[in-house]
Design a protein around this motif. Sequence first.
Motif, short mmCIF file in Angstrom:
data_model
loop_
_atom_site.label_atom_id
_atom_site.label_comp_id
_atom_site.label_asym_id
_atom_site.label_seq_id
_atom_site.Cartn_x
_atom_site.Cartn_y
_atom_site.Cartn_z
N GLU A 2 0.77 98.07 -29.96
CA GLU A 2 1.09 96.64 -29.98
C GLU A 2 0.07 95.76 -29.27
O GLU A 2 0.03 94.55 -29.49
N LEU A 3 -0.78 96.31 -28.41
CA LEU A 3 -1.79 95.52 -27.71
C LEU A 3 -3.07 95.35 -28.53
O LEU A 3 -3.92 94.53 -28.20
N LEU A 4 -3.21 96.14 -29.59
CA LEU A 4 -4.42 96.10 -30.39
C LEU A 4 -4.28 95.14 -31.56
O LEU A 4 -3.18 94.91 -32.06
N THR A 5 -5.41 94.61 -31.98
CA THR A 5 -5.47 93.68 -33.10
C THR A 5 -6.58 94.14 -34.04
O THR A 5 -7.63 94.59 -33.57
N LEU A 6 -6.35 94.03 -35.33
CA LEU A 6 -7.43 94.24 -36.29
C LEU A 6 -8.34 93.01 -36.17
O LEU A 6 -7.98 91.92 -36.60
N ILE A 15 -12.98 96.80 -37.24
CA ILE A 15 -13.12 96.71 -35.80
C ILE A 15 -11.79 96.26 -35.22
O ILE A 15 -11.18 95.32 -35.73
N ILE A 16 -11.36 96.96 -34.19
CA ILE A 16 -10.13 96.57 -33.51
C ILE A 16 -10.49 95.93 -32.18
O ILE A 16 -11.57 96.15 -31.65
N GLY A 17 -9.58 95.12 -31.66
CA GLY A 17 -9.80 94.47 -30.37
C GLY A 17 -8.57 94.56 -29.52
O GLY A 17 -7.45 94.71 -30.02
N GLY A 18 -8.78 94.49 -28.22
CA GLY A 18 -7.67 94.53 -27.29
C GLY A 18 -8.15 94.97 -25.92
O GLY A 18 -9.35 95.10 -25.68
N PRO A 19 -7.22 95.21 -25.02
CA PRO A 19 -7.59 95.67 -23.68
C PRO A 19 -8.35 97.00 -23.75
O PRO A 19 -8.06 97.85 -24.60
N ILE A 20 -9.30 97.18 -22.87
CA ILE A 20 -10.15 98.37 -22.89
C ILE A 20 -9.33 99.65 -22.88
O ILE A 20 -9.64 100.59 -23.62
N ALA A 22 -6.32 100.25 -24.04
CA ALA A 22 -5.68 100.48 -25.34
C ALA A 22 -6.72 100.89 -26.38
O ALA A 22 -6.46 101.75 -27.23
N VAL A 23 -7.89 100.27 -26.33
CA VAL A 23 -8.96 100.61 -27.26
C VAL A 23 -9.41 102.05 -27.03
O VAL A 23 -9.63 102.81 -27.98
N THR A 24 -9.51 102.46 -25.79
CA THR A 24 -9.92 103.82 -25.45
C THR A 24 -8.92 104.84 -25.99
O THR A 24 -9.30 105.86 -26.57
N VAL A 25 -7.62 104.57 -25.83
CA VAL A 25 -6.59 105.48 -26.36
C VAL A 25 -6.70 105.55 -27.88
O VAL A 25 -6.64 106.63 -28.47
N PHE A 26 -6.89 104.40 -28.54
CA PHE A 26 -7.03 104.37 -29.99
C PHE A 26 -8.25 105.20 -30.42
O PHE A 26 -8.17 105.99 -31.37
N GLU A 27 -9.36 105.02 -29.72
CA GLU A 27 -10.57 105.77 -30.04
C GLU A 27 -10.33 107.27 -29.94
O GLU A 27 -10.73 108.04 -30.82
N GLN A 28 -9.64 107.70 -28.90
CA GLN A 28 -9.34 109.13 -28.72
C GLN A 28 -8.46 109.65 -29.85
O GLN A 28 -8.68 110.74 -30.36
N THR A 42 -19.16 94.39 -26.15
CA THR A 42 -18.88 92.96 -26.20
C THR A 42 -18.29 92.52 -24.86
O THR A 42 -17.70 93.34 -24.15
N SER A 43 -18.44 91.25 -24.55
CA SER A 43 -17.92 90.77 -23.28
C SER A 43 -16.50 90.22 -23.39
O SER A 43 -15.83 90.02 -22.38
N ARG A 44 -16.03 89.98 -24.62
CA ARG A 44 -14.69 89.42 -24.83
C ARG A 44 -14.05 90.08 -26.06
O ARG A 44 -14.73 90.48 -26.98
N ALA A 45 -12.74 90.14 -26.04
CA ALA A 45 -12.00 90.68 -27.19
C ALA A 45 -11.68 89.54 -28.15
O ALA A 45 -10.53 89.17 -28.36
N VAL A 46 -12.75 88.96 -28.73
CA VAL A 46 -12.54 87.87 -29.67
C VAL A 46 -11.85 88.40 -30.92
O VAL A 46 -11.88 89.59 -31.19
#
Length: 142
Positions: A2-6, A15-20, A22-28, A42-46
């Motif tokens: 729920e914290l991730l966004t397409l 490319i997905i975006g969100g808190p680091i 959550a992104v790390t868990v998704f990557e794993q 990237t410096s921001r989760a635009v």
Amino acid sequence: HELLTLAIDNGPSCIIGGPIEAVTVFEQEMKKNRQLCMPVETSRAVHSKMMIPILKLLEEEVCKINIKTPKIPYISNVTGSWINEKDILDSTYWSRHLKETVQFSLGIKELVKKENSIFLEIAPGRELTALIGRYINDKLGQ
């Protein structure tokens, strides 16, 4: 999650975006399933829900600008279709760029409908050229 966004819909790759975290868990999870997945520096989760706190501020700033309709038509990354005057003049349209998915795939599908189109990539690398090539080949049945 729920914290991730397409963040960007490129069609075959996204490319997905969100808190680091959550992104790390998704990557794993992707790697466990043998899916190619790599982080984008990237410096921001635009183009994600993380931009919501600054949307009103952006809208207020956009309202200060005298926006004119474009003389050259272009594809909106928000809608994936041709830009229209209603959207251009709406401050919330511009803030949508920060929190919504970039509709690159839909935009390219719209552009390849035009006969004799020429695509020119002005950026380091060839990523966009490769993505566009897939859509052109699909249109040609290759």
